[in-house]
Design a protein around this motif. Structure first.
Motif, PDB file in Angstrom:
ATOM      1  N   ALA A  34       1.285  -5.669 -26.359  1.00 14.29           N
ATOM      2  CA  ALA A  34       0.395  -5.717 -24.594  1.00 14.29           C
ATOM      3  C   ALA A  34       1.904  -5.431 -23.878  1.00 14.29           C
ATOM      4  O   ALA A  34       3.127  -6.021 -23.963  1.00 14.29           O
ATOM      5  N   TYR A  35       1.216  -5.396 -22.683  1.00 14.22           N
ATOM      6  CA  TYR A  35       2.817  -4.887 -21.439  1.00 14.22           C
ATOM      7  C   TYR A  35       2.730  -6.286 -20.208  1.00 14.22           C
ATOM      8  O   TYR A  35       4.002  -6.222 -20.069  1.00 14.22           O
ATOM      9  N   GLY A  36       2.467  -7.096 -20.703  1.00 20.68           N
ATOM     10  CA  GLY A  36       2.897  -8.563 -20.044  1.00 20.68           C
ATOM     11  C   GLY A  36       2.710  -8.172 -18.816  1.00 20.68           C
ATOM     12  O   GLY A  36       2.558  -7.801 -18.595  1.00 20.68           O
ATOM     13  N   VAL A  37       3.516  -9.727 -18.157  1.00 18.64           N
ATOM     14  CA  VAL A  37       4.086  -9.448 -16.997  1.00 18.64           C
ATOM     15  C   VAL A  37       4.698  -8.146 -16.186  1.00 18.64           C
ATOM     16  O   VAL A  37       5.430  -7.381 -17.619  1.00 18.64           O
ATOM     17  N   TYR A  38       4.209  -7.337 -15.578  1.00 18.78           N
ATOM     18  CA  TYR A  38       4.725  -6.490 -14.929  1.00 18.78           C
ATOM     19  C   TYR A  38       4.805  -5.608 -13.510  1.00 18.78           C
ATOM     20  O   TYR A  38       3.835  -6.826 -12.483  1.00 18.78           O
ATOM     21  N   ALA A  39       5.588  -4.691 -12.684  1.00 18.50           N
ATOM     22  CA  ALA A  39       5.366  -4.514 -11.846  1.00 18.50           C
ATOM     23  C   ALA A  39       5.223  -2.919 -11.817  1.00 18.50           C
ATOM     24  O   ALA A  39       6.186  -2.060 -12.824  1.00 18.50           O
ATOM     25  N   SER A  40       5.530  -2.244 -10.942  1.00 24.75           N
ATOM     26  CA  SER A  40       5.160  -0.402 -11.002  1.00 24.75           C
ATOM     27  C   SER A  40       4.753  -0.090  -9.376  1.00 24.75           C
ATOM     28  O   SER A  40       4.024  -0.187  -8.717  1.00 24.75           O
ATOM     29  N   ALA A  41       5.156   1.530  -9.763  1.00 24.27           N
ATOM     30  CA  ALA A  41       4.814   2.124  -8.419  1.00 24.27           C
ATOM     31  C   ALA A  41       4.491   2.941  -8.812  1.00 24.27           C
ATOM     32  O   ALA A  41       4.435   3.691  -9.872  1.00 24.27           O
ATOM     33  N   SER A  42       3.311   3.905  -7.642  1.00 24.84           N
ATOM     34  CA  SER A  42       2.353   5.153  -7.671  1.00 24.84           C
ATOM     35  C   SER A  42       2.748   5.547  -6.774  1.00 24.84           C
ATOM     36  O   SER A  42       2.557   4.802  -5.842  1.00 24.84           O
ATOM     37  N   LYS A  43       2.226   6.535  -6.612  1.00 20.46           N
ATOM     38  CA  LYS A  43       2.852   8.115  -5.477  1.00 20.46           C
ATOM     39  C   LYS A  43       1.713   9.083  -5.900  1.00 20.46           C
ATOM     40  O   LYS A  43       2.405   9.748  -7.244  1.00 20.46           O
ATOM     41  N   ASN A  44       0.765   9.372  -5.041  1.00 25.88           N
ATOM     42  CA  ASN A  44      -0.283  10.723  -5.071  1.00 25.88           C
ATOM     43  C   ASN A  44       0.301  11.326  -4.532  1.00 25.88           C
ATOM     44  O   ASN A  44       0.424  11.389  -3.096  1.00 25.88           O
ATOM     45  N   TRP A  45      -0.141  13.042  -4.407  1.00 23.90           N
ATOM     46  CA  TRP A  45      -0.100  14.350  -3.828  1.00 23.90           C
ATOM     47  C   TRP A  45      -0.978  15.045  -4.364  1.00 23.90           C
ATOM     48  O   TRP A  45      -1.700  15.054  -5.404  1.00 23.90           O
ATOM     49  N   ALA A  46      -1.167  15.690  -3.254  1.00 24.98           N
ATOM     50  CA  ALA A  46      -2.813  16.618  -2.952  1.00 24.98           C
ATOM     51  C   ALA A  46      -2.168  17.514  -3.536  1.00 24.98           C
ATOM     52  O   ALA A  46      -1.012  18.542  -2.732  1.00 24.98           O
ATOM     53  N   THR A  47      -2.665  18.494  -4.649  1.00 21.93           N
ATOM     54  CA  THR A  47      -2.291  19.659  -4.638  1.00 21.93           C
ATOM     55  C   THR A  47      -3.450  21.093  -4.851  1.00 21.93           C
ATOM     56  O   THR A  47      -4.370  20.502  -5.097  1.00 21.93           O
ATOM     57  N   PRO A  48      -3.217  22.020  -5.176  1.00 19.38           N
ATOM     58  CA  PRO A  48      -4.210  22.737  -4.293  1.00 19.38           C
ATOM     59  C   PRO A  48      -5.458  22.624  -5.605  1.00 19.38           C
ATOM     60  O   PRO A  48      -6.627  22.844  -5.947  1.00 19.38           O
ATOM     61  N   ASP A  79       0.767  -1.201   0.027  1.00 18.89           N
ATOM     62  CA  ASP A  79      -0.210  -0.109  -0.137  1.00 18.89           C
ATOM     63  C   ASP A  79       1.048   1.377   0.046  1.00 18.89           C
ATOM     64  O   ASP A  79       1.388   1.657   0.489  1.00 18.89           O
ATOM     65  N   GLU A  80       0.372   2.296  -0.792  1.00 18.63           N
ATOM     66  CA  GLU A  80       1.261   3.308  -0.568  1.00 18.63           C
ATOM     67  C   GLU A  80       1.168   3.719   1.093  1.00 18.63           C
ATOM     68  O   GLU A  80       0.235   4.141   1.808  1.00 18.63           O
ATOM     69  N   THR A  81       2.201   5.085   1.425  1.00 21.11           N
ATOM     70  CA  THR A  81       2.141   6.003   3.035  1.00 21.11           C
ATOM     71  C   THR A  81       2.848   7.373   2.357  1.00 21.11           C
ATOM     72  O   THR A  81       2.495   7.650   1.180  1.00 21.11           O
ATOM     73  N   MET A  82       2.410   7.879   3.186  1.00 21.85           N
ATOM     74  CA  MET A  82       3.299   9.008   2.621  1.00 21.85           C
ATOM     75  C   MET A  82       3.966   9.065   2.505  1.00 21.85           C
ATOM     76  O   MET A  82       4.433  10.256   1.688  1.00 21.85           O
ATOM     77  N   THR A  83       5.017   8.152   2.908  1.00 22.03           N
ATOM     78  CA  THR A  83       6.458   8.634   2.450  1.00 22.03           C
ATOM     79  C   THR A  83       6.633   8.024   1.055  1.00 22.03           C
ATOM     80  O   THR A  83       7.722   7.458   0.215  1.00 22.03           O
TER      81      THR A  83
END
Length: 206
Positions: free
Chosen positions: A83-97, A52-56
């Protein structure tokens, strides 16, 4: 709805909070007066949220996506864009104005579309930002490192990877209408335009 009257539809279901299963199917020349060409079989989309994504720290997901893009080549047994096939990905989100902003990156290995003799791993990344609760912009880049060697290079329609952009309008709470502009780095020696696609996305919660 894709170029040359192509059409693809898919359904994804969250089996658990972490595991998602989906299938897709489509055809080339569905709209128009040319002969209809169905994809050879339904394709699979599996995704598991590993961390799971965290603050850091970013969230980490692994999955399998066998659905390529564009027309299907029956001789090479591959889509116009693999196609992508097998994959691993990382995602990070931030709140903006303005709203949420997300950065995404990953690595993939396509072990299905290899008759063109290019079996390399590839990289992809993406960016999205909300300008208000209804309107958002998405940009993604696929390095297409598995389309730059051997026979794959001869038929590749990109120049240094695929750069795609989209504008998404959340028409109502669960309905999104998306206009895509794909392959902005197109190879001018092979094609003289980038692709335009229209997507309709509906999300329901049970």
């Amino acid at each position: 709805v894709q170029k040359n009257g192509g059409f693809s539809s898919g359904l994804k279901v969250g089996i658990t909070d972490r595991f998602q299963f989906g299938m897709s199917f489509g055809a080339s020349n569905l709209i128009g007066d040319d002969s209809l060409k169905w994809y050879p079989h339904p394709e699979v989309n599996l995704k598991y949220q590993l961390i799971d994504e965290t603050m850091t720290m970013p969230g980490i997901a692994i999955g399998l996506n066998s659905q390529g893009f564009g027309a299907y080549d029956e001789i090479l047994e591959r889509y116009e864009v693999k196609a992508y096939g097998v994959y691993a990905s990382a995602s990070k989100n931030w709140a903006t104005p303005l709203g949420n902003m997300g950065l995404h990156a990953g690595v993939n290995q396509n072990f299905l579309e290899i008759n063109d003799q290019d079996e390399d791993q590839s990289l992809f990344m993406g960016f999205d930002i909300e300008f208000n609760p209804e309107l958002s912009v998405l940009v993604e880049y696929n390095a297409a490192l598995n389309e730059n060697d051997m026979e794959a290079e001869d038929i590749a329609i990109n120049r240094d990877g695929y750069l795609n952009a989209a504008v998404r309008w959340t028409f109502v709470e669960r309905l999104h209408i998306e206009m895509d502009f794909n392959n902005l780095l197109f190879d001018e020696d092979k094609v003289d335009y980038f692709n335009r696609e229209l997507k309709i996305i509906y999300i329901e919660y049970f």
